[in-house]
Motif scaffolding. Structure first.
Motif, short mmCIF file in Angstrom:
data_model
loop_
_atom_site.label_atom_id
_atom_site.label_comp_id
_atom_site.label_asym_id
_atom_site.label_seq_id
_atom_site.Cartn_x
_atom_site.Cartn_y
_atom_site.Cartn_z
N LYS A 122 48.70 4.13 12.33
CA LYS A 122 48.82 4.63 10.97
C LYS A 122 49.24 6.12 11.05
O LYS A 122 48.98 6.99 12.17
N LEU A 123 50.39 6.60 10.01
CA LEU A 123 50.86 7.66 9.95
C LEU A 123 50.26 8.42 8.86
O LEU A 123 50.14 7.85 7.76
N GLU A 124 49.91 9.92 9.03
CA GLU A 124 49.41 10.64 7.87
C GLU A 124 50.56 11.51 7.43
O GLU A 124 51.26 12.07 8.47
N PHE A 125 50.82 12.00 6.03
CA PHE A 125 51.67 12.83 5.78
C PHE A 125 51.18 14.30 5.92
O PHE A 125 50.08 14.63 5.16
N VAL A 126 51.79 15.09 6.47
CA VAL A 126 51.23 16.72 6.50
C VAL A 126 52.01 17.49 6.28
O VAL A 126 53.46 17.30 6.14
N GLY A 127 51.60 18.97 5.75
CA GLY A 127 52.60 19.79 5.41
C GLY A 127 53.14 20.75 6.52
O GLY A 127 52.65 20.67 7.60
N LYS A 128 53.67 21.71 6.03
CA LYS A 128 54.36 22.58 7.19
C LYS A 128 53.15 23.55 7.84
O LYS A 128 53.05 23.73 9.01
N ASP A 129 51.97 23.51 7.19
CA ASP A 129 50.80 24.33 7.59
C ASP A 129 49.94 23.33 8.39
O ASP A 129 49.07 23.87 9.18
N GLY A 130 50.31 21.94 8.27
CA GLY A 130 49.42 21.13 9.52
C GLY A 130 48.52 20.34 8.54
O GLY A 130 47.76 19.57 9.23
N GLU A 131 48.08 20.71 7.22
CA GLU A 131 47.00 19.95 6.52
C GLU A 131 47.57 18.64 6.05
O GLU A 131 48.81 18.88 5.44
N VAL A 132 46.80 17.93 6.03
CA VAL A 132 47.02 16.58 5.66
C VAL A 132 47.37 16.60 3.96
O VAL A 132 46.30 17.18 3.39
N PHE A 133 48.12 15.94 3.56
CA PHE A 133 48.13 15.81 2.17
C PHE A 133 47.30 15.09 1.49
O PHE A 133 47.16 13.95 1.91
N THR A 134 46.41 15.58 0.36
CA THR A 134 45.42 14.64 -0.36
C THR A 134 45.71 15.05 -1.93
O THR A 134 46.39 16.00 -2.20
N PHE A 135 45.27 14.13 -2.46
CA PHE A 135 45.33 13.97 -3.84
C PHE A 135 44.17 13.77 -4.89
O PHE A 135 43.53 13.19 -4.48
N ASP A 136 44.03 14.53 -5.76
CA ASP A 136 42.88 14.48 -6.67
C ASP A 136 42.79 13.05 -7.51
O ASP A 136 41.58 12.74 -7.80
N THR A 137 44.05 12.71 -7.84
CA THR A 137 43.84 11.44 -8.59
C THR A 137 45.01 10.28 -8.07
O THR A 137 45.75 10.71 -6.95
N TYR A 138 44.52 9.00 -8.27
CA TYR A 138 45.37 8.04 -7.73
C TYR A 138 46.86 8.11 -8.13
O TYR A 138 47.71 7.77 -7.53
#
Length: 55
Positions: free
Chosen positions: A13-29
């Motif tokens: 599994k790969l997670e998508f992260v920003g330049k700051d190292g934080e995993v992208f999360t979203f409030d809505t589907y």
């Protein structure tokens, strides 16, 4: 919270992260799905990966 991940045939599994190292999360589907479509459109991942939204 939702996040977009990519999974290959070996269940790696790969997670998508920003330049700051934080995993992208979203409030809505819908927001996560829009990001997923953007990732798919860029066609940067090898074909063996499936991109999906995870809650």
């Amino acid at each position: 919270m939702f996040k977009v991940i990519a999974v290959d045939s070996n269940q790696v599994k790969l997670e998508f992260v920003g330049k700051d190292g934080e995993v992208f999360t979203f409030d809505t589907y819908e927001a996560a799905e829009a990001f997923m479509q953007e990732v798919k459109a860029k066609d940067t991942l090898p074909e063996r990966y499936r991109v999906l939204v995870k809650k």
